[in-house]
Write a protein that holds these residues in place. Structure first.
Motif, mmCIF file in Angstrom:
data_model
loop_
_atom_site.group_PDB
_atom_site.id
_atom_site.type_symbol
_atom_site.label_atom_id
_atom_site.label_comp_id
_atom_site.label_asym_id
_atom_site.label_seq_id
_atom_site.Cartn_x
_atom_site.Cartn_y
_atom_site.Cartn_z
ATOM 1 N N THR A 55 0.644 -1.272 0.018
ATOM 2 C CA THR A 55 -0.174 -0.111 -0.057
ATOM 3 C C THR A 55 0.885 1.201 -0.026
ATOM 4 O OG1 THR A 55 -1.739 -1.168 1.113
ATOM 5 C CG2 THR A 55 -1.783 1.207 1.316
ATOM 6 N N LEU A 56 1.946 1.250 0.822
ATOM 7 C CA LEU A 56 2.634 2.457 1.165
ATOM 8 C C LEU A 56 3.690 2.588 -0.514
ATOM 9 C CD1 LEU A 56 4.192 1.891 4.485
ATOM 10 C CD2 LEU A 56 2.700 3.573 3.854
ATOM 11 N N VAL A 57 3.859 1.661 -1.003
ATOM 12 C CA VAL A 57 4.434 1.779 -2.356
ATOM 13 C C VAL A 57 3.605 2.189 -3.399
ATOM 14 C CG1 VAL A 57 5.668 0.302 -4.175
ATOM 15 C CG2 VAL A 57 6.219 -0.012 -1.914
ATOM 16 N N ARG A 58 2.316 1.790 -3.485
ATOM 17 C CA ARG A 58 1.377 2.468 -4.395
ATOM 18 C C ARG A 58 1.078 3.597 -4.093
ATOM 19 N NH1 ARG A 58 0.135 2.563 -9.157
ATOM 20 N NH2 ARG A 58 -2.048 2.867 -9.609
ATOM 21 N N VAL A 59 0.847 4.035 -2.989
ATOM 22 C CA VAL A 59 0.792 5.593 -2.683
ATOM 23 C C VAL A 59 1.775 6.274 -2.895
ATOM 24 C CG1 VAL A 59 0.743 7.070 -0.636
ATOM 25 C CG2 VAL A 59 -0.941 5.069 -0.759
ATOM 26 N N CYS A 60 2.934 6.056 -2.776
ATOM 27 C CA CYS A 60 4.199 6.817 -3.240
ATOM 28 C C CYS A 60 4.142 6.706 -4.848
ATOM 29 C CB CYS A 60 5.499 6.075 -2.422
ATOM 30 S SG CYS A 60 5.731 6.396 -0.950
ATOM 31 N N GLU A 61 4.045 5.716 -5.408
ATOM 32 C CA GLU A 61 3.983 5.789 -6.923
ATOM 33 C C GLU A 61 3.132 6.687 -7.356
ATOM 34 O OE1 GLU A 61 3.510 1.496 -7.653
ATOM 35 O OE2 GLU A 61 5.783 1.374 -7.608
ATOM 36 N N LEU A 62 1.691 6.952 -6.831
ATOM 37 C CA LEU A 62 0.676 7.636 -7.320
ATOM 38 C C LEU A 62 0.652 9.142 -7.116
ATOM 39 C CD1 LEU A 62 -2.375 5.473 -6.131
ATOM 40 C CD2 LEU A 62 -1.982 6.171 -8.584
ATOM 41 N N VAL A 63 1.747 9.255 -5.968
ATOM 42 C CA VAL A 63 1.922 10.923 -5.656
ATOM 43 C C VAL A 63 2.955 11.049 -6.857
ATOM 44 C CG1 VAL A 63 2.837 12.588 -4.003
ATOM 45 C CG2 VAL A 63 1.162 10.779 -3.157
ATOM 46 N N ALA A 64 3.893 10.459 -7.070
ATOM 47 C CA ALA A 64 4.854 10.452 -7.908
ATOM 48 C C ALA A 64 4.352 10.803 -9.165
ATOM 49 C CB ALA A 64 6.085 9.654 -7.997
ATOM 50 N N LEU A 65 3.183 10.106 -9.531
ATOM 51 C CA LEU A 65 2.570 10.703 -10.837
ATOM 52 C C LEU A 65 1.604 11.931 -10.839
ATOM 53 C CD1 LEU A 65 1.485 6.699 -11.711
ATOM 54 C CD2 LEU A 65 3.210 8.072 -12.904
ATOM 55 N N GLY A 66 1.577 12.526 -9.840
ATOM 56 C CA GLY A 66 0.688 13.425 -9.763
ATOM 57 C C GLY A 66 -0.741 13.307 -9.548
ATOM 58 N N LEU A 67 -0.896 12.216 -8.778
ATOM 59 C CA LEU A 67 -2.323 11.682 -8.398
ATOM 60 C C LEU A 67 -2.490 11.494 -6.982
ATOM 61 C CD1 LEU A 67 -2.393 8.808 -11.109
ATOM 62 C CD2 LEU A 67 -3.624 11.209 -11.235
ATOM 63 N N PRO A 68 -2.531 12.584 -6.219
ATOM 64 C CA PRO A 68 -2.607 12.607 -4.767
ATOM 65 C C PRO A 68 -3.939 12.135 -4.187
ATOM 66 C CG PRO A 68 -2.422 14.844 -5.337
ATOM 67 C CD PRO A 68 -2.377 13.938 -6.532
#
Length: 96
Positions: A55-68
């Motif tokens: 979950t933490l990995v996915r969250v960080c990836e989404l923020v990196a993609l500009g999808l907070p």
């Protein structure tokens, strides 16, 4: 929203003693930094706290993609809350 997400990720990193990742995220919260923190989260040991490593990995990836918003939704779902409930709960936690 990103401040709330960062709070949750930092809390998880702190539980695992990952001080360097916390400092990096505080100093330079860029897409590249979030990607590096995702890698760091992937290497965390057994679960400590609310969130699974994936979950933490996915969250960080989404923020990196500009999808907070999507990242916040993932955290809320992991807690069994709506997005609004999660945000309100996290705001209270940050304020405490």
């Amino acid at each position: 929203m990103i401040a709330l997400i960062r709070h949750e990720v930092v809390k998880a990193l702190r539980a695992h003693g990952r001080v360097c990742a916390i400092e990096l995220l505080a100093a330079a919260p860029t897409a590249a930094t979030w990607s590096l923190v995702a890698v760091e989260c992937a290497s965390l040991g057994t679960a400590r706290g609310h969130y699974r490593r994936s979950t933490l990995v996915r969250v960080c990836e989404l923020v990196a993609l500009g999808l907070p918003g999507d990242a916040a939704h993932v955290l809320a779902a992991e807690c069994g809350m709506s997005d609004v409930e999660w945000a309100d709960d996290t705001r209270r936690e940050v304020a405490a």
